[in-house]
Design a protein around this motif. Structure first.
Motif, short mmCIF file in Angstrom:
data_model
loop_
_atom_site.label_atom_id
_atom_site.label_comp_id
_atom_site.label_asym_id
_atom_site.label_seq_id
_atom_site.Cartn_x
_atom_site.Cartn_y
_atom_site.Cartn_z
N MET A 56 95.38 46.97 12.64
CA MET A 56 94.83 47.92 13.59
C MET A 56 95.97 48.67 14.27
N ALA A 57 95.62 49.76 14.93
CA ALA A 57 96.58 50.50 15.74
C ALA A 57 95.83 51.08 16.93
N SER A 58 96.49 51.10 18.08
CA SER A 58 95.83 51.61 19.27
C SER A 58 95.61 53.11 19.15
N LEU A 59 94.48 53.57 19.67
CA LEU A 59 94.17 55.00 19.73
C LEU A 59 93.57 55.27 21.11
N THR A 60 94.42 55.74 22.02
CA THR A 60 93.96 56.10 23.36
C THR A 60 93.26 57.44 23.28
N LEU A 61 92.07 57.54 23.87
CA LEU A 61 91.15 58.63 23.57
C LEU A 61 91.25 59.82 24.50
N SER A 62 92.26 59.84 25.38
CA SER A 62 92.53 61.00 26.22
C SER A 62 93.83 60.73 26.96
N SER A 63 94.35 61.73 27.64
CA SER A 63 95.50 61.51 28.53
C SER A 63 95.03 60.80 29.80
N LEU A 64 95.96 60.09 30.43
CA LEU A 64 95.64 59.39 31.68
C LEU A 64 96.93 59.05 32.40
N ASN A 65 96.79 58.68 33.66
CA ASN A 65 97.92 58.23 34.46
C ASN A 65 97.88 56.72 34.64
N PHE A 66 99.02 56.08 34.37
CA PHE A 66 99.25 54.72 34.82
C PHE A 66 99.96 54.79 36.17
N TYR A 67 100.23 53.63 36.78
CA TYR A 67 100.82 53.63 38.12
C TYR A 67 102.19 54.30 38.12
N ILE A 86 89.61 49.10 29.57
CA ILE A 86 90.60 48.63 30.53
C ILE A 86 90.28 49.20 31.89
N LEU A 87 90.12 48.33 32.89
CA LEU A 87 89.68 48.73 34.23
C LEU A 87 90.69 48.30 35.31
N GLY A 88 90.63 48.99 36.45
CA GLY A 88 91.27 48.44 37.64
C GLY A 88 92.47 49.17 38.19
N SER A 89 93.05 50.14 37.47
CA SER A 89 94.13 50.92 38.06
C SER A 89 93.54 51.94 39.02
N ILE A 90 94.36 52.43 39.95
CA ILE A 90 93.86 53.43 40.89
C ILE A 90 93.53 54.75 40.19
N TYR A 91 94.04 54.94 38.96
CA TYR A 91 93.87 56.21 38.28
C TYR A 91 92.75 56.21 37.24
N PHE A 92 92.09 55.07 37.03
CA PHE A 92 90.97 55.09 36.11
C PHE A 92 89.85 54.20 36.60
N THR A 93 88.82 54.00 35.81
CA THR A 93 87.59 53.35 36.25
C THR A 93 87.89 52.00 36.91
N GLN A 94 87.20 51.75 38.00
CA GLN A 94 87.47 50.55 38.78
C GLN A 94 86.82 49.31 38.17
N ALA A 95 87.31 48.16 38.62
CA ALA A 95 86.92 46.88 38.01
C ALA A 95 85.72 46.30 38.75
N ASN A 96 84.53 46.71 38.34
CA ASN A 96 83.32 46.13 38.90
C ASN A 96 82.23 46.10 37.84
N ALA A 97 81.23 45.28 38.09
CA ALA A 97 80.18 45.05 37.09
C ALA A 97 79.39 46.32 36.81
N ARG A 98 79.13 47.12 37.84
CA ARG A 98 78.34 48.35 37.64
C ARG A 98 79.02 49.30 36.67
N ASP A 99 80.32 49.55 36.89
CA ASP A 99 81.02 50.51 36.03
C ASP A 99 81.23 49.96 34.63
N LEU A 100 81.52 48.66 34.50
CA LEU A 100 81.67 48.09 33.16
C LEU A 100 80.35 48.18 32.40
N ALA A 101 79.24 47.85 33.06
CA ALA A 101 77.93 47.93 32.39
C ALA A 101 77.63 49.36 31.94
N TYR A 102 77.98 50.33 32.79
CA TYR A 102 77.75 51.73 32.42
C TYR A 102 78.55 52.12 31.18
#
Length: 284
Positions: free
Chosen positions: A111-122, A178-194
Motif C-alpha cells: 500500500m501507499a498513503s494517498l492524502t486526499l487534499s491539502s491540510l495544515n498540521f501543527y 485521523i482526528l484531533g488536530s486544531i486544523y482538522f476534524t475534532q476527535a468526538n463520536a459525532r464527527d467520527l460517525a458522520y
C-alpha cells in the motif's frame, strides 16, 4: 454498527516529525524500524505505515532505504501489510513522492498513503494539489499498489468518491480517518460517525487520533466496528498526563487488551490481506 468482527491494528511507526529527543523509543534507523515492526507484529499488528529516515535521522524519499526496511520486515513477518508514505509535507515534486512506488519484488509495498487534499498540521502544511493526487493515484493503480486513503475532514471523502467515479482508485477501499488536530476534524463520536457514514459502501476504515486523542478515538473505532491506527507518528505519550513515553509495541498490546474486553478478536495478517487487499499473497 457496534463492536463486531475481527480487528485490524495499523501502526504508524515513525512519521516525519518525532525525534529521539521527543521520545527515545521512536524508531529512526532502518534496523530500529524493522525490529519495532517485528515486535508489533508479534503483539498483533497487521498493517505498518512506514516513513524512512536517512543516516542523519531526517525524513528521506530514497526508495533504497524503503527497500531495505520492507525486505527486513518481510524476512521475519512475510504476511503483514506494508504501506509507504507519499507525503507532501517535505517533498513537492511528483518524482520524489512517487519514487518509492517503483520498488518491485520482495521490496514492493502493498500500500501507499494517498492524502486526499491539502491540510495544515501543527508545525507545517501537507500540500496535495488535485493534479498531484490524481498522478499518485494513477501510479499506484499502474503498479498495483493499494492506496491508503487518508481523511482529515469531510471534503476528503468527496475527493475519494470523485477518484472512485473516475476510476483512479478501485475497490477494495481502505480509509484512515485521523482526528484531533486544531486544523482538522475534532476527535468526538459525532464527527467520527458522520465521516464513517459518508464513506463509499463497502469501505474498510480505521480511525486514529493525534496526541492525547489517540486512545479515545481508537476506543470509539473499536466500539463502532471499525479498525484502528495507532503509533508514535501520532502520539508520543502512553498516558494523558505525559509522564510515560509510549512505544509502538505498548500501544498495540493495550489495544489488543481493550479489543478483548470489548468483544473484538485481533485479525491475523493473512486475514487482513484478504480483507484490505483482496488477496492473501505478499509480493514474491
Amino acid at each position: 454498527m457496534l463492536a463486531t468482527g475481527d480487528l485490524i491494528i495499523n501502526v504508524a511507526l515513525t512519521g516525519m516529525i518525532p525525534t529521539k529527543q521527543d521520545n527515545p523509543h521512536v524508531p529512526i534507523t532502518e534496523a530500529e524500524i524493522i525490529q519495532d515492526a517485528i515486535r508489533c507484529a508479534n503483539a498483533g499488528a497487521s498493517i505498518f505505515h512506514i516513513h524512512a529516515r536517512d543516516s542523519e535521522g531526517n525524513p528521506t524519499p530514497d526508495p533504497q532505504v524503503y527497500a531495505r526496511i520492507i525486505e527486513g520486515i518481510r524476512a521475519e513477518c512475510p504476511e503483514v501489510i506494508l504501506c509507504v508514505t507519499t507525503s507532501g509535507r517535505n517533498w513537492h515534486r511528483f518524482e520524489q513522492r512517487a519514487a518509492v512506488l517503483d520498488l518491485d519484488g520482495k521490496a514492493k509495498p502493498d500500500m501507499a498513503s494517498l492524502t486526499l487534499s491539502s491540510l495544515n498540521f501543527y508545525q507545517s502544511p501537507s500540500i496535495n494539489s488535485p493534479g498531484m493526487i490524481m498522478q499518485l493515484a494513477e501510479k499506484m493503480l499502474e503498479k498495483q499498489i493499494q492506496p491508503e486513503l487518508e481523511v482529515f475532514d469531510p471534503g476528503m471523502i468527496n475527493a475519494a468518491q470523485y477518484l472512485l467515479n473516475k476510476e483512479y482508485i478501485k475497490p477494495p477501499l481502505y480509509f484512515n480517518i485521523i482526528l484531533g488536530s486544531i486544523y482538522f476534524t475534532q476527535a468526538n463520536a459525532r464527527d467520527l460517525a458522520y465521516l464513517v457514514d459518508q464513506l463509499p459502501a463497502g469501505s474498510t476504515w480505521a480511525a486514529g487520533g493525534i496526541g492525547s486523542c489517540q486512545l479515545p478515538v481508537n476506543t470509539l473505532a473499536i466500539v463502532m466496528g471499525g479498525q484502528v491506527r495507532t503509533g508514535l507518528e501520532d502520539n508520543l505519550w502512553f498516558d494523558c498526563e505525559q509522564h510515560s513515553p509510549g512505544t509502538n509495541e505498548k500501544y498495540v498490546r493495550r489495544l489488543r487488551e481493550l479489543a478483548t474486553i470489548l468483544g473484538r478478536k485481533i485479525i491475523t495478517p493473512s486475514e487482513a490481506r484478504k480483507r484490505v487487499l483482496g488477496n492473501s499473497q505478499p509480493p514474491a
